[in-house]
Design a protein around this motif. Sequence first.
Motif, mmCIF file in Angstrom:
data_model
loop_
_atom_site.group_PDB
_atom_site.id
_atom_site.type_symbol
_atom_site.label_atom_id
_atom_site.label_comp_id
_atom_site.label_asym_id
_atom_site.label_seq_id
_atom_site.Cartn_x
_atom_site.Cartn_y
_atom_site.Cartn_z
ATOM 1 N N LYS A 48 1.043 -0.966 -0.018
ATOM 2 C CA LYS A 48 -0.297 0.308 -0.057
ATOM 3 C C LYS A 48 0.699 1.062 0.143
ATOM 4 O O LYS A 48 0.807 2.143 -0.210
ATOM 5 N N THR A 189 -6.154 -7.452 -6.238
ATOM 6 C CA THR A 189 -7.194 -6.535 -7.390
ATOM 7 C C THR A 189 -5.480 -7.220 -8.583
ATOM 8 O O THR A 189 -5.500 -6.867 -9.914
ATOM 9 N N THR A 192 -0.179 -4.613 -7.836
ATOM 10 C CA THR A 192 1.061 -4.644 -7.182
ATOM 11 C C THR A 192 1.987 -5.795 -8.436
ATOM 12 O O THR A 192 3.003 -5.237 -8.706
ATOM 13 N N SER A 311 3.652 -8.727 1.771
ATOM 14 C CA SER A 311 2.792 -7.362 1.310
ATOM 15 C C SER A 311 2.275 -6.707 2.644
ATOM 16 O O SER A 311 1.414 -5.429 2.551
#
Length: 328
Positions: A48, A189, A192, A311
């Motif tokens: 993020k 999604t 990344t 992540s």
Amino acid sequence: MSLILDELHHRALTVPVQELTWKCVNERGIRLWVRRDDLIDVHQSGNKFYKLFYNLQAVRQTAHQQVLSFGGGYSNHLHALASAGYELGISTIGVVRGERPLQLSPTLKDAENWGMKLHFISRASYRSKDNPLGDDGLLASMRSIYGDFFVVPEGGANLAAIRGAAVMGWAIQTQMQGAYTDVCLACGTGTTMAGVIAGLPPSKTVTGFSVLKGEGDMGSQIAKGIQGLVNEKTYQDSESGLAKWRLISGYHGGGYARKLPEKLRDFWSNFEAETGLMLDPVYTLKMFWGISKLVQQNYWPPGSRIVAVHSGGLQGRRGFQSQADFEL
Ligand SMILES: *Cc1c(COP(=O)(O)O)cnc(C)c1O
């Protein structure tokens, strides 16, 4: 074209890359490193941080005072956005799926404490938010309530986010000095993943583990995202290129559900006990689970050197720990 190394590049190089001792992988002659992007920032965790970086730059460049985005009650994206807004003095608005619960999740409590205005909408309006015809003027009605704002789509899935994620690929290549064969990451999604693919040389292979229950069109979104970045010509230079890539489904463990199958909970506690590395329940847990399964199936040849991206998302463990039936 030369690369402009901005603050994000420098920050990305400070992220530790640690070799993991994990028997089921090592006994197959495979070495595994974990890129600890969970450590890149205390609150703007993991991917993020990269996905928001150029979005927040755009917010400032366009002189917006407010940012609006979308997410569920445990959204890592809203959590990171709220924290970033607080730090940068930018107001944030979080459009949240569903009714406002009596008791906010720890994620949303943090967001509210950082000044994010939470706006709850019905699941039906939430679903129609990306469809201009079905939108019902959601953004227009939000503007009439809150005034003008910069919009970051759900999950931060836009070109600015892909551009940020490409920096992660660049950092992997730089820090490993090219001495690896594969990169693994978890996909929600696919934003990344698209960026990382674009940031890596063609000799590398990126394996993405989808956490979505349905097949969806993540693969074509990734292809589109990569193309978008290539067209922008902001990232490609002679030394980078597109890595090969493959999206793996089947290790979603129930998707975004707040309850994990027992075998996955067992894997979680065994993994953490053996390696000492903490995982988040929605993304990184499923990636490591998938890695262990693929290794069992001899998916990677002995001698492979894999970099797995942590992540982040550890803030999301809190919702799980409060479940009576779930004990770590
Ligand atoms: C949001 C998130 C992802 C998924 O990222 P995408 O770019 O949407 O694929 C992966 N891991 C963690 C921990 C996340 O919070």
